[in-house]
Design an enzyme around this catalytic site. Structure first.
Site, PDB file in Angstrom:
ATOM      1  N   ARG A 204      -9.427  27.160 -10.478  1.00 54.80           N
ATOM      2  CA  ARG A 204      -8.503  26.027 -10.524  1.00 54.80           C
ATOM      3  C   ARG A 204      -8.353  25.360 -11.878  1.00 54.80           C
ATOM      4  O   ARG A 204      -7.526  24.473 -12.035  1.00 54.80           O
ATOM      5  CB  ARG A 204      -8.931  24.990  -9.483  1.00 54.80           C
ATOM      6  CG  ARG A 204      -8.649  25.455  -8.078  1.00 54.80           C
ATOM      7  CD  ARG A 204      -9.120  24.446  -7.084  1.00 54.80           C
ATOM      8  NE  ARG A 204     -10.566  24.283  -7.202  1.00 54.80           N
ATOM      9  CZ  ARG A 204     -11.285  23.500  -6.418  1.00 54.80           C
ATOM     10  NH1 ARG A 204     -10.702  22.799  -5.486  1.00 54.80           N
ATOM     11  NH2 ARG A 204     -12.573  23.412  -6.577  1.00 54.80           N
TER      12      ARG A 204
ATOM     13  N   ARG B 299     -15.951  32.165 -11.615  1.00 48.80           N
ATOM     14  CA  ARG B 299     -14.755  31.383 -11.289  1.00 48.80           C
ATOM     15  C   ARG B 299     -13.816  31.266 -12.491  1.00 48.80           C
ATOM     16  O   ARG B 299     -13.178  30.243 -12.691  1.00 48.80           O
ATOM     17  CB  ARG B 299     -15.123  29.975 -10.808  1.00 48.80           C
ATOM     18  CG  ARG B 299     -15.956  29.965  -9.566  1.00 48.80           C
ATOM     19  CD  ARG B 299     -15.137  29.532  -8.376  1.00 48.80           C
ATOM     20  NE  ARG B 299     -15.906  29.737  -7.164  1.00 48.80           N
ATOM     21  CZ  ARG B 299     -16.505  28.780  -6.491  1.00 48.80           C
ATOM     22  NH1 ARG B 299     -16.394  27.545  -6.901  1.00 48.80           N
ATOM     23  NH2 ARG B 299     -17.164  29.066  -5.419  1.00 48.80           N
TER      24      ARG B 299
ATOM     25  N   ARG C 109      -1.000  28.242  -6.534  1.00 52.80           N
ATOM     26  CA  ARG C 109      -1.564  27.578  -5.359  1.00 52.80           C
ATOM     27  C   ARG C 109      -0.630  26.511  -4.790  1.00 52.80           C
ATOM     28  O   ARG C 109      -0.745  26.134  -3.625  1.00 52.80           O
ATOM     29  CB  ARG C 109      -2.929  26.979  -5.693  1.00 52.80           C
ATOM     30  CG  ARG C 109      -4.042  27.964  -5.619  1.00 52.80           C
ATOM     31  CD  ARG C 109      -4.403  28.320  -4.176  1.00 52.80           C
ATOM     32  NE  ARG C 109      -5.274  27.298  -3.597  1.00 52.80           N
ATOM     33  CZ  ARG C 109      -4.949  26.495  -2.604  1.00 52.80           C
ATOM     34  NH1 ARG C 109      -3.768  26.591  -2.067  1.00 52.80           N
ATOM     35  NH2 ARG C 109      -5.807  25.618  -2.149  1.00 52.80           N
TER      36      ARG C 109
ATOM     37  N   TYR D  88     -22.845  29.042   5.399  1.00 46.46           N
ATOM     38  CA  TYR D  88     -21.502  28.536   5.746  1.00 46.46           C
ATOM     39  C   TYR D  88     -21.222  28.717   7.234  1.00 46.46           C
ATOM     40  O   TYR D  88     -20.667  27.831   7.891  1.00 46.46           O
ATOM     41  CB  TYR D  88     -20.419  29.238   4.922  1.00 46.46           C
ATOM     42  CG  TYR D  88     -20.355  28.727   3.506  1.00 46.46           C
ATOM     43  CD1 TYR D  88     -19.710  27.532   3.212  1.00 46.46           C
ATOM     44  CD2 TYR D  88     -20.970  29.417   2.463  1.00 46.46           C
ATOM     45  CE1 TYR D  88     -19.661  27.037   1.919  1.00 46.46           C
ATOM     46  CE2 TYR D  88     -20.931  28.937   1.169  1.00 46.46           C
ATOM     47  CZ  TYR D  88     -20.277  27.739   0.903  1.00 46.46           C
ATOM     48  OH  TYR D  88     -20.242  27.244  -0.375  1.00 46.46           O
TER      49      TYR D  88
ATOM     50  N   ASP E 177     -12.836  36.029  -2.021  1.00 46.42           N
ATOM     51  CA  ASP E 177     -13.844  35.024  -1.709  1.00 46.42           C
ATOM     52  C   ASP E 177     -14.970  35.657  -0.902  1.00 46.42           C
ATOM     53  O   ASP E 177     -14.749  36.638  -0.190  1.00 46.42           O
ATOM     54  CB  ASP E 177     -13.257  33.845  -0.931  1.00 46.42           C
ATOM     55  CG  ASP E 177     -14.186  32.636  -0.994  1.00 46.42           C
ATOM     56  OD1 ASP E 177     -14.168  31.926  -2.009  1.00 46.42           O
ATOM     57  OD2 ASP E 177     -14.974  32.459  -0.046  1.00 46.42           O
TER      58      ASP E 177
HETATM   59  O1  CP3 Z   1     -12.894  34.303 -11.121  1.00 44.98           O
HETATM   60  C1  CP3 Z   1     -13.537  34.136 -10.060  1.00 44.98           C
HETATM   61  O2  CP3 Z   1     -14.769  34.026 -10.063  1.00 44.98           O
HETATM   62  C2  CP3 Z   1     -12.727  34.036  -8.811  1.00 44.98           C
HETATM   63  C3  CP3 Z   1     -13.249  34.669  -7.595  1.00 44.98           C
HETATM   64  C4  CP3 Z   1     -14.164  33.840  -6.708  1.00 44.98           C
HETATM   65  C5  CP3 Z   1     -13.756  32.824  -5.794  1.00 44.98           C
HETATM   66  N1  CP3 Z   1     -14.802  32.505  -5.001  1.00 44.98           N
HETATM   67  C6  CP3 Z   1     -12.419  32.250  -5.717  1.00 44.98           C
HETATM   68  C7  CP3 Z   1     -12.254  30.900  -5.129  1.00 44.98           C
HETATM   69  C8  CP3 Z   1     -15.520  34.046  -6.502  1.00 44.98           C
HETATM   70  C9  CP3 Z   1     -16.450  34.950  -7.257  1.00 44.98           C
HETATM   71  C10 CP3 Z   1     -15.892  33.211  -5.404  1.00 44.98           C
HETATM   72  C11 CP3 Z   1     -17.223  33.238  -4.814  1.00 44.98           C
HETATM   73  C12 CP3 Z   1     -17.634  32.166  -3.915  1.00 44.98           C
HETATM   74  N2  CP3 Z   1     -16.928  31.553  -2.933  1.00 44.98           N
HETATM   75  C13 CP3 Z   1     -18.942  31.661  -3.864  1.00 44.98           C
HETATM   76  C14 CP3 Z   1     -20.079  32.152  -4.686  1.00 44.98           C
HETATM   77  C15 CP3 Z   1     -19.900  31.767  -6.093  1.00 44.98           C
HETATM   78  C16 CP3 Z   1     -20.322  30.406  -6.423  1.00 44.98           C
HETATM   79  O3  CP3 Z   1     -19.548  29.748  -7.162  1.00 44.98           O
HETATM   80  O4  CP3 Z   1     -21.393  29.976  -6.020  1.00 44.98           O
HETATM   81  C17 CP3 Z   1     -18.988  30.670  -2.875  1.00 44.98           C
HETATM   82  C18 CP3 Z   1     -20.179  29.824  -2.508  1.00 44.98           C
HETATM   83  C19 CP3 Z   1     -17.708  30.628  -2.272  1.00 44.98           C
HETATM   84  C20 CP3 Z   1     -17.256  29.809  -1.128  1.00 44.98           C
HETATM   85  C21 CP3 Z   1     -16.177  28.935  -1.579  1.00 44.98           C
HETATM   86  N3  CP3 Z   1     -14.882  29.327  -1.724  1.00 44.98           N
HETATM   87  C22 CP3 Z   1     -16.269  27.579  -1.981  1.00 44.98           C
HETATM   88  C23 CP3 Z   1     -17.548  26.771  -2.013  1.00 44.98           C
HETATM   89  C24 CP3 Z   1     -14.979  27.162  -2.345  1.00 44.98           C
HETATM   90  C25 CP3 Z   1     -14.558  25.826  -2.838  1.00 44.98           C
HETATM   91  C26 CP3 Z   1     -14.591  26.076  -4.304  1.00 44.98           C
HETATM   92  C27 CP3 Z   1     -14.541  24.904  -5.190  1.00 44.98           C
HETATM   93  O5  CP3 Z   1     -14.632  25.169  -6.410  1.00 44.98           O
HETATM   94  O6  CP3 Z   1     -14.369  23.778  -4.734  1.00 44.98           O
HETATM   95  C28 CP3 Z   1     -14.133  28.295  -2.216  1.00 44.98           C
HETATM   96  C29 CP3 Z   1     -12.688  28.351  -2.520  1.00 44.98           C
HETATM   97  C30 CP3 Z   1     -12.359  29.160  -3.736  1.00 44.98           C
HETATM   98  N4  CP3 Z   1     -12.816  30.434  -3.971  1.00 44.98           N
HETATM   99  C31 CP3 Z   1     -11.475  28.778  -4.782  1.00 44.98           C
HETATM  100  C32 CP3 Z   1     -11.387  29.884  -5.639  1.00 44.98           C
HETATM  101  C33 CP3 Z   1     -10.508  30.017  -6.846  1.00 44.98           C
HETATM  102  C34 CP3 Z   1     -10.705  27.465  -4.877  1.00 44.98           C
HETATM  103  C35 CP3 Z   1      -9.672  27.587  -3.836  1.00 44.98           C
HETATM  104  C36 CP3 Z   1      -8.469  26.749  -4.081  1.00 44.98           C
HETATM  105  O7  CP3 Z   1      -7.600  27.208  -4.831  1.00 44.98           O
HETATM  106  O8  CP3 Z   1      -8.361  25.657  -3.481  1.00 44.98           O
END
Ligand code: CP3
Length: 326
Positions: free
Chosen positions: A12, A8, A21, A134, A57
């Site tokens: 954010r 990540r 965003r 999910y 994602d």
């Molecule tokens: O640099 C990076 O790693 C960005 C790419 C990335 C995202 N999601 C962007 C994202 C990656 C590798 C993921 C993987 C992901 N997504 C996972 C596995 C990785 C982990 O952290 O366990 C999971 C479980 C998800 C599902 C998901 N997507 C969740 C639980 C959320 C909420 C995230 C949070 O931090 O609250 C997302 C949304 C998401 N995916 C965001 C980002 C940047 C935040 C979205 C926003 O801008 O509101």
């Protein structure tokens, strides 16, 4: 020098990302290859990391299932029509990633072109269990009770769902590899919720399906959290590098895994909330446990927290480079 990147890292905690965003929805950003490529590249110069991580994602590929995927503000993913029964599973269409997420492959091509071989791009997908959780729960969960109920009570439907996701995931990752991703990471973020017995029975065969179908020659990182009791079966399922969260000692975990795999990890993401003088001790400790062995990638045990000061993330990257090159 130990390579370092952060899960990540494009998220954010970066003000530039938050600014984007404010203008675009999350899915909108993901579906726009120029914007997604821009976000992917943001942390590369800003943090000095050794790899770019695709901005996408793990849930993008489930859109064709018609379950109503949304990213609600501040809540993470929400699935309007969760898949809870065998009848639901039987009604699911197969997923064709080339049709469902062509924009992801375009983003990969755009990023790889922009990087020009300077750094590798890490592509990724969710592992079947984590994506299934999910789809079945309808969003994030604490106890995964709907998921486990389906697994225990309707094992055939469970395996059918997992196989559908495994097939799609393999094609999704191979599509990213074909588009130019040099490394791929399989995220089984929530797999630490199952017992070792259930891992072997309900999860491992499907991870193996994904791993065996991947284009040979591309390094694979196999990541999970809460996996101290699952390390050996995760390793057996596949992957060149196993991700470790912060709840294990890196050297003890590597001992269990054996010398044939590398490890990624394993600083507590919360450590980055403290000043660098405080987390430096933790970084030193991890590097000491890795003992300069090849095959250690420095990383956080999970994603960068949104509250993380950018300066701290930058200081971490510099610190790892400096301490590991002595
Ligand atoms: O640099 C990076 O790693 C960005 C790419 C990335 C995202 N999601 C962007 C994202 C990656 C590798 C993921 C993987 C992901 N997504 C996972 C596995 C990785 C982990 O952290 O366990 C999971 C479980 C998800 C599902 C998901 N997507 C969740 C639980 C959320 C909420 C995230 C949070 O931090 O609250 C997302 C949304 C998401 N995916 C965001 C980002 C940047 C935040 C979205 C926003 O801008 O509101």
């Amino acid at each position: 020098m130990t390579p370092v990147w952060l899960m990540r890292q494009a998220g954010r905690f970066l003000p530039e990302y938050r600014a984007l965003r404010a203008r675009y929805g999350f899915l909108e950003l993901c579906r726009n290859p120029a914007a997604a490529a821009e976000v992917t590249l943001l942390p590369v110069d800003r943090l000095g990391v050794d790899a770019a991580i695709l901005f996408a994602d793990i849930l993008l590929i489930i859109e064709p299932l018609g379950v109503g995927l949304e990213f609600a503000k501040g809540e993470g993913p929400v699935i309007q029509r969760p898949v809870r029964t065998g009848a639901h599973v039987a009604a699911l269409p197969p997923i064709d990633p080339a049709a469902a997420v062509p924009f992801v492959f375009d983003t990969v091509r755009t990023v790889v072109r922009a990087l020009g071989g300077r750094l590798p791009l890490i592509g990724f997908a969710g592992a079947p269990f984590t994506v299934a959780s999910y789809v079945v729960e309808g969003g994030a969960s604490r106890d995964f009770l709907h998921t486990k109920r389906l697994m225990y009570e309707e094992p055939e439907a469970w395996h059918r769902l997992m196989d559908l996701l495994a097939q799609a995931t393999a094609r999704y990752l191979n599509g990213q590899i074909a588009a130019g991703a040099q490394i791929v990471q399989l995220f089984d973020s929530w797999v630490g919720m199952v017992s070792p017995i259930d891992y072997r029975a309900f999860v491992q065969p499907h991870v193996r399906t994904v791993m065996k179908a991947l284009t040979p020659g591309v390094p694979v990182i196999h990541f999970g959290t809460g996996t101290a009791g699952l390390l050996a079966p995760m390793r057996d399922a596949g992957g060149d590098v196993i991700g470790l969260d912060w709840r294990v000692d890196l050297d003890a975990a590597w001992e269990v895994l054996g010398p044939d795999v590398g490890v990624q990890g394993n600083l507590d993401p919360a450590a980055l909330l403290a000043p660098p003088t405080v987390f430096k001790e933790r970084v030193r400790e991890i590097l000491k446990r890795a003992a300069g062995r090849p095959g250690h990638i420095f990383n956080l045990g999970h994603g960068v927290l949104p509250q993380t000061p950018v300066d701290h993330a930058r200081a971490l990257v510099d610190m790892v480079h400096e301490l590991s090159s002595r």
